[in-house]
Design a protein around this motif. Structure first.
Motif, PDB file in Angstrom:
ATOM      1  N   PRO A 143       4.971  28.205 -59.150  1.00 20.89           N
ATOM      2  CA  PRO A 143       5.611  28.392 -57.841  1.00 20.89           C
ATOM      3  C   PRO A 143       6.431  27.180 -57.423  1.00 20.89           C
ATOM      4  O   PRO A 143       6.039  26.038 -57.664  1.00 20.89           O
ATOM      5  N   GLN A 144       7.601  27.438 -56.796  1.00 18.06           N
ATOM      6  CA  GLN A 144       8.513  26.381 -56.385  1.00 18.06           C
ATOM      7  C   GLN A 144       9.124  26.731 -55.031  1.00 18.06           C
ATOM      8  O   GLN A 144       9.029  27.861 -54.568  1.00 18.06           O
ATOM      9  N   VAL A 145       9.788  25.751 -54.422  1.00 20.81           N
ATOM     10  CA  VAL A 145      10.542  26.022 -53.199  1.00 20.81           C
ATOM     11  C   VAL A 145      11.796  26.817 -53.563  1.00 20.81           C
ATOM     12  O   VAL A 145      12.240  26.817 -54.720  1.00 20.81           O
ATOM     13  N   LYS A 146      12.398  27.482 -52.581  1.00 20.56           N
ATOM     14  CA  LYS A 146      13.657  28.186 -52.815  1.00 20.56           C
ATOM     15  C   LYS A 146      14.755  27.162 -53.128  1.00 20.56           C
ATOM     16  O   LYS A 146      14.769  26.060 -52.576  1.00 20.56           O
ATOM     17  N   TYR A 147      15.675  27.563 -53.997  1.00 26.25           N
ATOM     18  CA  TYR A 147      16.763  26.642 -54.336  1.00 26.25           C
ATOM     19  C   TYR A 147      18.001  27.429 -54.746  1.00 26.25           C
ATOM     20  O   TYR A 147      17.937  28.625 -55.062  1.00 26.25           O
ATOM     21  N   MET A 148      19.144  26.749 -54.742  1.00 22.19           N
ATOM     22  CA  MET A 148      20.408  27.303 -55.208  1.00 22.19           C
ATOM     23  C   MET A 148      21.060  26.307 -56.160  1.00 22.19           C
ATOM     24  O   MET A 148      21.033  25.099 -55.912  1.00 22.19           O
ATOM     25  N   ALA A 149      21.621  26.819 -57.248  1.00 22.86           N
ATOM     26  CA  ALA A 149      22.316  25.984 -58.223  1.00 22.86           C
ATOM     27  C   ALA A 149      23.822  26.124 -58.034  1.00 22.86           C
ATOM     28  O   ALA A 149      24.345  27.232 -57.916  1.00 22.86           O
ATOM     29  N   LEU A 150      24.523  24.992 -57.991  1.00 23.32           N
ATOM     30  CA  LEU A 150      25.970  24.967 -57.768  1.00 23.32           C
ATOM     31  C   LEU A 150      26.645  24.120 -58.833  1.00 23.32           C
ATOM     32  O   LEU A 150      25.983  23.411 -59.599  1.00 23.32           O
ATOM     33  N   THR A 151      27.979  24.180 -58.854  1.00 20.87           N
ATOM     34  CA  THR A 151      28.747  23.323 -59.740  1.00 20.87           C
ATOM     35  C   THR A 151      29.758  22.507 -58.929  1.00 20.87           C
ATOM     36  O   THR A 151      30.106  22.875 -57.799  1.00 20.87           O
ATOM     37  N   ARG A 152      30.221  21.433 -59.523  1.00 23.35           N
ATOM     38  CA  ARG A 152      31.247  20.596 -58.892  1.00 23.35           C
ATOM     39  C   ARG A 152      32.503  21.415 -58.586  1.00 23.35           C
ATOM     40  O   ARG A 152      33.132  21.250 -57.535  1.00 23.35           O
TER      41      ARG A 152
END
Length: 361
Positions: A143-152
């Motif tokens: 289990p982890q916190v919610k997250y979002m992955a982005l790019t430069r």
């Protein structure tokens, strides 16, 4: 008895260069301590910020002074290794951050076909890249916190898209949230944001550090850490807790004496400690780590949730570092810990022969 020649590799091309020097100085002291003096011969090697390798004489000067060498008027020869490197029996890399704990130096040492302390290419690379790490942990059911992955590119390329990107972050994660470069350690480049203007500035800053960015939801929780030691049958230390008066556990708080307080062992119920230890070992084995790692968690006391934050496959060995202090509290002294890590490096590289198994009853 012939001494093992340990190549202590430190410095490196990252923002954690100075931290690496402090860690290396502590490890050098442990390798030459009375308990280990008859086992090991220390061969230090220093990598300047320009990437050039320096031999034992200059490396000892850096360890003695604690100061990085200047790169002015330097013409680095990146692949010209000091002659003493050919005599190393086992490497001890203590290069924090990119080009040190991300699988790059591990790949080089693997090509040298000499044992080295710590995880191999896979565990190091996966542990360093926060986006890859979180994807693997999710597959393992941690289990982890919610997250979002982005790019430069998403942050910088199109001014018309950027506002919608910020809208998505606000709607998905809310405030406060944390913006982080995906491939830096020691809290470098991390920002806690509470508003749209802070979010925009933090994304712009993170993009200057890395082409991949991660944004995580904030959580009200206690920050706890567990150290892992071993190879295929790793053991977990006692659990420690970090408390601090600053807004979050940033670089200054982490490496300035008196800014953060370590509670070892953490004042937690035995059942909670056991769950954290189990999840730490699960994270370690899921990434195929070896030797050592520190696994960081959020303990949400209100709900009883234990959320994995990240794994550090090459944690600090400074006076304020959690990893050696956790093992000290678990009954393993600093010289013993360094000795075990060297022996684990030899063990993980010498298990290719199939043992004979008797089928008789």
């Amino acid at each position: 008895m012939t001494k093992l020649r340990v190549g202590l590799l430190f410095g490196g091309r990252s923002g954690e260069h100075e931290v690496s020097i402090v860690s290396a100085k502590a490890i050098a002291g442990a390798l030459t301590a009375e308990e280990n003096a008859n086992k090991y011969e220390l061969l230090p090697f220093y990598i300047k910020k320009d990437g050039s390798w320096q031999g034992c004489d200059l490396a000892r000067q850096v360890l003695s002074s604690g100061e990085a060498l200047s790169c002015e008027n330097s013409q680095p020869k990146l692949w010209q290794f000091p002659a003493e490197a050919e005599t190393v029996d086992v490497w001890f890399p203590i290069l924090h951050g990119p080009n040190g704990e991300d699988g790059t130096i591990q790949g080089l040492l693997s090509l040298m076909q000499v044992p080295f302390v710590g995880s191999g290419v896979l565990g190091s690379a996966a542990g360093m890249d926060k986006i890859g790490m979180k994807s693997i942990f999710a597959q393992a059911g941690l289990p982890q916190v919610k997250y979002m992955a982005l790019t430069r590119e998403q942050v910088w390329s199109n001014p018309c898209i950027f506002p919608k990107l910020c809208d998505d972050i606000e709607q998905t994660l809310g405030y406060p949230c944390f913006v982080k470069p995906a491939n830096l350690g020691s809290s470098v480049g991390i920002a806690k944001v509470r508003s749209r203007s802070e979010l925009e500035a933090a994304l712009d800053s993170a993009a200057s550090y890395d082409r991949r960015i991660i944004v995580e939801a904030g959580v009200t929780a206690r920050e706890v850490e567990c150290a892992v030691l071993g190879n295929d049958s790793p053991k977990a230390s006692t659990v420690g807790e970090i408390t601090y008066e600053s807004d979050f556990y940033d670089y200054e708080t982490k490496y300035t004496s008196g800014k953060a307080y370590l509670l070892i062992p953490a004042p937690l119920a035995n059942g909670v400690i056991e769950q954290i230890q189990e999840k730490a070992i699960q994270a370690f084995t899921t990434l195929d780590c070896a030797g050592l790692a520190r696994v960081d968690f959020f303990y949400v006391e209100a709900t009883g949730e234990i959320l994995i934050n990240e794994i550090n496959t090459l944690p600090g060995f400074t006076a304020t570092s959690m990893y050696p202090q956790l093992w000290a509290s678990s009954g393993v002294t600093f010289p013993e810990l360094v000795d075990k890590l060297v022996q684990l490096a030899i063990e993980i590289n010498s298990g290719s022969e199939k043992p004979e198994v008797s089928l008789s009853t």
